[in-house]
Design a protein around this motif. Structure first.
Motif, PDB file in Angstrom:
ATOM      1  N   GLY B 138       0.791  -1.056  -0.044  1.00  0.00           N
ATOM      2  CA  GLY B 138       0.034  -0.035  -0.034  1.00  0.00           C
ATOM      3  C   GLY B 138       0.770   1.361  -0.105  1.00  0.00           C
ATOM      4  N   MET B 139       2.111   1.216   0.659  1.00  0.00           N
ATOM      5  CA  MET B 139       2.761   2.395   0.813  1.00  0.00           C
ATOM      6  C   MET B 139       3.514   2.500  -0.420  1.00  0.00           C
ATOM      7  SD  MET B 139       2.927   4.167   3.518  1.00  0.00           S
ATOM      8  CE  MET B 139       1.816   3.940   4.837  1.00  0.00           C
ATOM      9  N   LYS B 140       3.922   1.179  -0.946  1.00  0.00           N
ATOM     10  CA  LYS B 140       4.560   1.577  -2.378  1.00  0.00           C
ATOM     11  C   LYS B 140       3.565   2.136  -3.427  1.00  0.00           C
ATOM     12  CE  LYS B 140       7.932  -2.132  -1.981  1.00  0.00           C
ATOM     13  NZ  LYS B 140       8.169  -3.548  -2.541  1.00  0.00           N
ATOM     14  N   ARG B 141       2.369   1.823  -3.565  1.00  0.00           N
ATOM     15  CA  ARG B 141       1.249   2.509  -4.208  1.00  0.00           C
ATOM     16  C   ARG B 141       1.229   3.846  -3.943  1.00  0.00           C
ATOM     17  NH1 ARG B 141      -1.110   0.222  -8.388  1.00  0.00           N
ATOM     18  NH2 ARG B 141      -1.441  -1.701  -7.519  1.00  0.00           N
ATOM     19  N   ARG B 142       1.282   4.413  -2.807  1.00  0.00           N
ATOM     20  CA  ARG B 142       1.415   6.079  -2.403  1.00  0.00           C
ATOM     21  C   ARG B 142       2.660   6.238  -2.896  1.00  0.00           C
ATOM     22  NH1 ARG B 142      -1.799   6.855   2.598  1.00  0.00           N
ATOM     23  NH2 ARG B 142      -3.077   5.019   2.954  1.00  0.00           N
ATOM     24  N   VAL B 143       3.637   5.885  -2.953  1.00  0.00           N
ATOM     25  CA  VAL B 143       4.845   6.396  -3.554  1.00  0.00           C
ATOM     26  C   VAL B 143       4.621   6.513  -5.001  1.00  0.00           C
ATOM     27  CG1 VAL B 143       7.393   6.042  -3.908  1.00  0.00           C
ATOM     28  CG2 VAL B 143       6.749   5.290  -1.608  1.00  0.00           C
ATOM     29  N   LEU B 144       4.341   5.489  -5.701  1.00  0.00           N
ATOM     30  CA  LEU B 144       3.979   5.842  -7.079  1.00  0.00           C
ATOM     31  C   LEU B 144       3.106   7.127  -7.477  1.00  0.00           C
ATOM     32  CD1 LEU B 144       3.458   2.002  -8.203  1.00  0.00           C
ATOM     33  CD2 LEU B 144       5.354   3.689  -8.701  1.00  0.00           C
TER      34      LEU B 144
END
Lengths: 253, 315
Positions: B138-144
């Motif tokens: 989920g955090m990676k999605r936010r980073v993207l």
């Protein structure tokens, strides 16, 4: 020109080397030292001089070339292969960035790393032998041109490769044999005539010869021939890269 | 219509002969949220990848805010932020550095304050010095998303933004999307979740096999294609259906306690009054009466699975 983009790509690539500074520098330093112990001291003590140069000293340019060729190819190929592998290449492709600008960032960083490694090797070598450089400008010219051309070559391999095996096969199958047979550790004059002729088809012979000339003024081929050959190699790589640029080969569908 | 993206006769045939996009014409309005709805392999990702410049079109033309995305690719791409479907991130960079990297790719000077603000908005600020490999999905999605917003684009593409995302992040995402829309950003999202399109889109384009089957204001689409159902529950099971109800589109539940009448909500005569009157005449006592509207999902399933449906018929 999108200079900001070139800068961030260059810096990100350099950062990768800085994060692994120990590995980046330790491996060339250790392997150079080993070569000096084995070839320079153990074997070299039985060989007095080659073309009037003590053997330990004679192998310095060849050793440096061996490492920077390998490092240029592996750094640059990995640098562009990895974003393809993990998918982050989408960023480069969708940014307002020309292929040429990306190329400067990636190849520039790979060449810089090789250049630093080359200098570190020369410094390491100077601990073992009394290193003298007759033509520092020529030396630097050959060093920089080699770093740039072979980083460019590595970049092409990185674009072409679609697996880690392919990424490694060119350095193992092509670069290492060419360097070992390219007069890194000997003068090609020491070979039988037929092998001397065959060696002239090996581009690395010209690099090592020219590079060695800049140190000791001894060479297998004329220094201008050496310079011409490396420029030809650089030009071939540039032509291939611009073809890739036009067609989007293996990058864009 | 003020189009921010104008696509004309766009086709994409891959080297293996697969036609991913088939003569697409599409205008995307400035400031709208457009949902590209379609099953897997319909061409949604190819379409946005082609607009963003990752895939070269076989033929056709794309104008992004008036700039041809091939001949003026710099100006065109400058407008676009792309959030890819896969969690494609490096491993060892920090959150802050990777977002700054993207900003640099777009030719902009470093702006730590701006980047930090984006990170705060996406609840990433306290993770800004973390390495990417340490982050959850989920955090990676936010980073993207942060990367896509790092150059303040006018257009944001979200490719399957909620695939594998928990409820909280999904809500956060819609909050962000709404805020972006309020600030004038045009948002194009691809999804195969109907609820997503229904929840957030202004317009819905249904895409299948590289063709846009229809594009319509979401509300109109639902109104046009939306059938309504009147559901009547009885106090006692209905022994037999009264003869007077013959001709109505009626179904009866197994326990014969619930009757469902499907009608066209937009028709002049819906038939509700007569139906209720006749049930009354038949002496039925009612427990509950309610109506439901068919969801976008029903509409979608109808469209996509009906081979003979043409856009005209569907609309």
């Amino acid at each position: 020109m999108n200079f900001a983009a070139i800068r961030v790509i260059y810096r990100a690539e350099m950062q990768r080397a800085i994060n692994t500074l120990f590995q980046t520098l330790a491996s060339p330093v250790i392997s150079t030292s080993l070569y000096f112990i084995v070839f320079g001291s153990a074997i070299g003590s039985r060989i007095q001089t080659v073309d009037g140069v003590p053997y330990g000293l004679f192998i310095v340019p060849g050793l440096t070339m061996l490492t920077i060729l390998t490092q240029s190819v592996s750094n640059a190929s990995f640098g562009i292969y990895f974003p393809k592998f993990n998918g982050t290449i989408y960023e480069i492709l969708s940014a307002p960035l020309s292929f040429f600008e990306a190329l400067i960032g990636y190849v520039g960083a790979a060449a810089t790393k090789s250049l630093v490694i080359g200098i570190v090797i020369l410094l390491t070598a100077s601990l073992f032998v009394d290193l003298r450089i007759e033509h520092p400008i020529w030396m630097l010219t050959f060093l920089v041109l080699t770093c740039v051309s072979f980083s460019l070559f590595g970049f092409i391999i990185g674009l072409w490769a679609d697996s880690f095996e392919k990424l490694q096969i060119i350095p193992i199958l092509v670069i290492t044999p060419l360097v070992f047979l390219g007069g890194s550790f000997y003068s090609i004059n020491m070979l039988p005539p037929i092998w001397q002729t065959i060696s002239l088809f090996n581009p690395v012979v010209y690099l090592v010869s020219g590079f060695r000339w800049s140190f000791f003024e001894v060479s297998d081929v004329n220094v201008w021939t050496s310079l011409t050959m490396i420029l030809v190699f650089l030009a071939i790589c540039l032509v291939i890269v611009s073809w890739i640029f036009k067609t989007g080969y293996k990058l864009k569908e | 219509m003020d189009s921010i993206i104008s696509i004309q006769a766009l086709s994409k045939v891959y080297d293996n002969g697969f036609a991913a996009l088939n003569h697409i014409d599409l205008d995307i309005k400035r400031g709208e949220i457009l949902a590209l709805l379609g099953p897997n392999g319909a061409g949604k990702t190819t379409l946005i990848s082609t607009i963003a410049g990752i895939v070269s079109p076989s033929s056709g033309k794309i104008l992004v805010d008036g700039h041809d995305n091939v001949s003026s690719y710099r100006a065109a791409r400058q407008q676009i932020g792309l959030v890819p479907q896969e969690l494609t991130l490096g491993a060892f960079e920090t959150v802050f550095n990777t977002v700054s990297f993207t900003r640099g790719l777009f030719g902009l000077k470093p702006d730590p304050d701006y980047i930090n603000q984006i990170l705060k908005d996406l609840s990433l600020y306290d993770k800004r010095h973390n390495q990417l490999r340490m982050l959850s999905g989920g955090m990676k999605r936010r980073v993207l998303i942060a990367k896509a917003l790092s150059h303040a684009p006018k257009i944001l593409f979200l490719d399957e933004p909620t695939a594998g995302v928990d409820v909280e992040l999904r809500k956060d995402m819609w909050r962000i999307v709404n805020r972006l829309r309020e600030s004038g950003v045009t948002i194009i999202l691809t999804t195969h979740y109907i609820e997503e399109a229904e929840e957030i889109a202004d317009r819905v384009a249904v895409i299948r096999r590289g063709e846009i089957l229809l594009i319509e204001e979401k509300d109109q689409l639902m109104q046009k294609l939306g059938k309504k159902q009147l559901i009547v529950e009885f106090k006692q099971p209905l022994a037999t259906l009264p003869d007077s109800l013959e001709g109505y589109d009626i179904s009866l539940s197994e326990n014969r306690e619930v009757l469902t009448y499907t009608f066209d909500a937009t028709a002049d005569a819906t038939g509700i009054t007569k139906l209720l009157l006749r049930l009354n005449e038949a002496g039925m006592s009612l427990k509950d009466v309610r109506t439901t509207q068919s969801s976008l999902e029903d509409i979608f399933v109808d469209l996509v699975h009906n081979e003979h449906n043409t856009p005209e018929e569907a609309a």
